[in-house]
Design a protein around this motif. Structure first.
Motif, PDB file in Angstrom:
ATOM      1  N   ALA A  75      28.040  36.327 -34.015  1.00  0.00           N
ATOM      2  CA  ALA A  75      28.289  37.662 -34.489  1.00  0.00           C
ATOM      3  C   ALA A  75      29.060  38.476 -32.882  1.00  0.00           C
ATOM      4  O   ALA A  75      29.170  38.153 -32.300  1.00  0.00           O
TER       5      ALA A  75
ATOM      6  N   THR B 260      26.783  37.228 -44.453  1.00  0.00           N
ATOM      7  CA  THR B 260      26.670  38.179 -43.438  1.00  0.00           C
ATOM      8  C   THR B 260      25.567  39.212 -43.385  1.00  0.00           C
ATOM      9  O   THR B 260      24.706  39.574 -44.574  1.00  0.00           O
ATOM     10  N   ILE B 261      24.972  40.006 -42.235  1.00  0.00           N
ATOM     11  CA  ILE B 261      24.230  40.356 -42.262  1.00  0.00           C
ATOM     12  C   ILE B 261      24.588  41.718 -41.591  1.00  0.00           C
ATOM     13  O   ILE B 261      24.489  41.702 -40.013  1.00  0.00           O
ATOM     14  N   ASN B 262      24.149  42.967 -42.536  1.00  0.00           N
ATOM     15  CA  ASN B 262      24.981  44.626 -41.450  1.00  0.00           C
ATOM     16  C   ASN B 262      23.732  44.441 -40.231  1.00  0.00           C
ATOM     17  O   ASN B 262      22.753  44.437 -40.603  1.00  0.00           O
ATOM     18  N   CYS B 263      24.583  44.719 -39.009  1.00  0.00           N
ATOM     19  CA  CYS B 263      23.846  45.939 -38.323  1.00  0.00           C
ATOM     20  C   CYS B 263      24.911  46.744 -37.753  1.00  0.00           C
ATOM     21  O   CYS B 263      25.471  46.655 -37.237  1.00  0.00           O
ATOM     22  N   THR B 264      23.892  47.995 -37.213  1.00  0.00           N
ATOM     23  CA  THR B 264      24.309  48.853 -35.994  1.00  0.00           C
ATOM     24  C   THR B 264      23.400  49.406 -36.061  1.00  0.00           C
ATOM     25  O   THR B 264      22.160  49.562 -36.146  1.00  0.00           O
TER      26      THR B 264
ATOM     27  N   CYS C 295      18.345  42.291 -35.434  1.00  0.00           N
ATOM     28  CA  CYS C 295      19.266  43.067 -35.114  1.00  0.00           C
ATOM     29  C   CYS C 295      18.284  43.797 -33.590  1.00  0.00           C
ATOM     30  O   CYS C 295      17.417  44.212 -34.015  1.00  0.00           O
TER      31      CYS C 295
ATOM     32  N   TRP D  34      20.864  38.631 -31.952  1.00  0.00           N
ATOM     33  CA  TRP D  34      20.148  38.245 -32.851  1.00  0.00           C
ATOM     34  C   TRP D  34      19.042  37.463 -31.882  1.00  0.00           C
ATOM     35  O   TRP D  34      19.017  36.722 -31.790  1.00  0.00           O
TER      36      TRP D  34
ATOM     37  N   HIS E  30      27.905  42.446 -36.601  1.00  0.00           N
ATOM     38  CA  HIS E  30      27.276  41.557 -37.648  1.00  0.00           C
ATOM     39  C   HIS E  30      26.783  40.428 -37.620  1.00  0.00           C
ATOM     40  O   HIS E  30      27.956  39.682 -37.223  1.00  0.00           O
TER      41      HIS E  30
ATOM     42  N   GLN F 271      19.772  47.471 -39.827  1.00  0.00           N
ATOM     43  CA  GLN F 271      20.036  46.905 -39.990  1.00  0.00           C
ATOM     44  C   GLN F 271      19.753  46.372 -41.479  1.00  0.00           C
ATOM     45  O   GLN F 271      19.381  46.909 -42.499  1.00  0.00           O
TER      46      GLN F 271
ATOM     47  N   GLU G  70      27.441  36.469 -38.671  1.00  0.00           N
ATOM     48  CA  GLU G  70      27.462  35.290 -40.491  1.00  0.00           C
ATOM     49  C   GLU G  70      27.796  34.752 -40.092  1.00  0.00           C
ATOM     50  O   GLU G  70      27.429  33.773 -38.889  1.00  0.00           O
TER      51      GLU G  70
ATOM     52  N   SER H 273      28.197  48.098 -34.033  1.00  0.00           N
ATOM     53  CA  SER H 273      28.306  47.231 -34.996  1.00  0.00           C
ATOM     54  C   SER H 273      28.228  45.734 -34.411  1.00  0.00           C
ATOM     55  O   SER H 273      28.890  45.844 -33.070  1.00  0.00           O
TER      56      SER H 273
END
Lengths: 114, 111
Positions: B64, B20-24, B90, B35, B74, B6, B76, B72
């Motif tokens: 999310a 927005t926090i990205n997570c893969t 995440c 989350w 993500h 993340q 929001e 992913s």
């Protein structure tokens, strides 16, 4: 219903000392686990238990022992503390050891080893 | 093995801004995705979850969507508040009940 409780909240140890972090839950949960939280590394699993009398190692078990003699309690023992064990420790529990059940976390124990 | 990546923080926003926090993730099989939020001085609380592809988790204005094709999940929120200041994690759970966490993203919302 207190949920997951942990004691102590804070602890300072000298290198080589031993101590036990306490964790208890009053929700009759089968699954309990211990994590450590270090900056930038999220939480890492130390040990877990799927029921009384059953424990297993997680990702970072070295230096820690656990036992599960009752459903409610899951203590974490440090036999000879090292500075690398300075961390925040979280206990968690869930009703069943399967993915569909939410894990509940305790408030944490902040441990410093000097 | 399983892993979660993340975005690093801190993320600093003004009140009512979009977050927005990205997570893969990398995992075998079909993991459940989560989350968690950690407010200052507290333990982790489950914020939302999704258990299969295309599921959308939502709670407290956060959303999310589980995207299997891009691996992913993500997070929001359309309009953040000061009370949303926290660290967000995440996580995934595949085999058994073992949670694998990302490194956490600290979010600071200024009035």
């Amino acid at each position: 219903n207190a949920g997951v409780t942990q004691t102590p909240k804070f602890q300072v140890l000298k290198t080589g000392q031993s101590m036990t972090l306490q964790c208890a839950q009053d929700m009759n949960h089968e699954y309990m686990s211990w994590y450590r939280q270090d900056p930038g590394m999220g939480l890492r699993l130390i040990h877990y238990s799927v029921g009384a009398g059953i424990t297993d190692q997680g990702e970072v078990p070295n230096g820690y022992n656990v036992s599960r003699s009752t459903t409610e309690d899951f203590p974490l023992r440090l036999l000879s503390a090292a500075p690398s064990q300075t961390s925040v420790y979280f206990c968690a529990s869930s009703l069943r050891p399967t993915a569909s059940y939410e894990q509940y976390f305790g408030p944490g124990t902040r441990l410093t080893v000097t | 093995g399983d892993s979660v990546t993340q975005m690093e923080g801190p993320v600093t926003l003004s009140e009512e801004a979009f977050l927005t926090i990205n997570c893969t993730y990398t995992a075998t099989g079909y993991p459940s995705l989560f989350w968690y939020v950690q407010y200052p001085g507290e333990g982790l609380q489950l914020l939302l979850k999704a258990t299969k592809a295309d599921d959308k988790g939502s709670n407290k204005g956060f959303e999310a969507t589980y995207r299997k094709e891009t691996t992913s999940f993500h997070l929001e929120k359309g309009s953040v508040q000061v009370s949303d200041s926290a660290v967000y994690f995440c996580a995934l759970r595949s085999a058994g009940n073992k949670l694998t966490f990302g490194g956490g993203t600290r979010v600071l919302v200024k009035p």
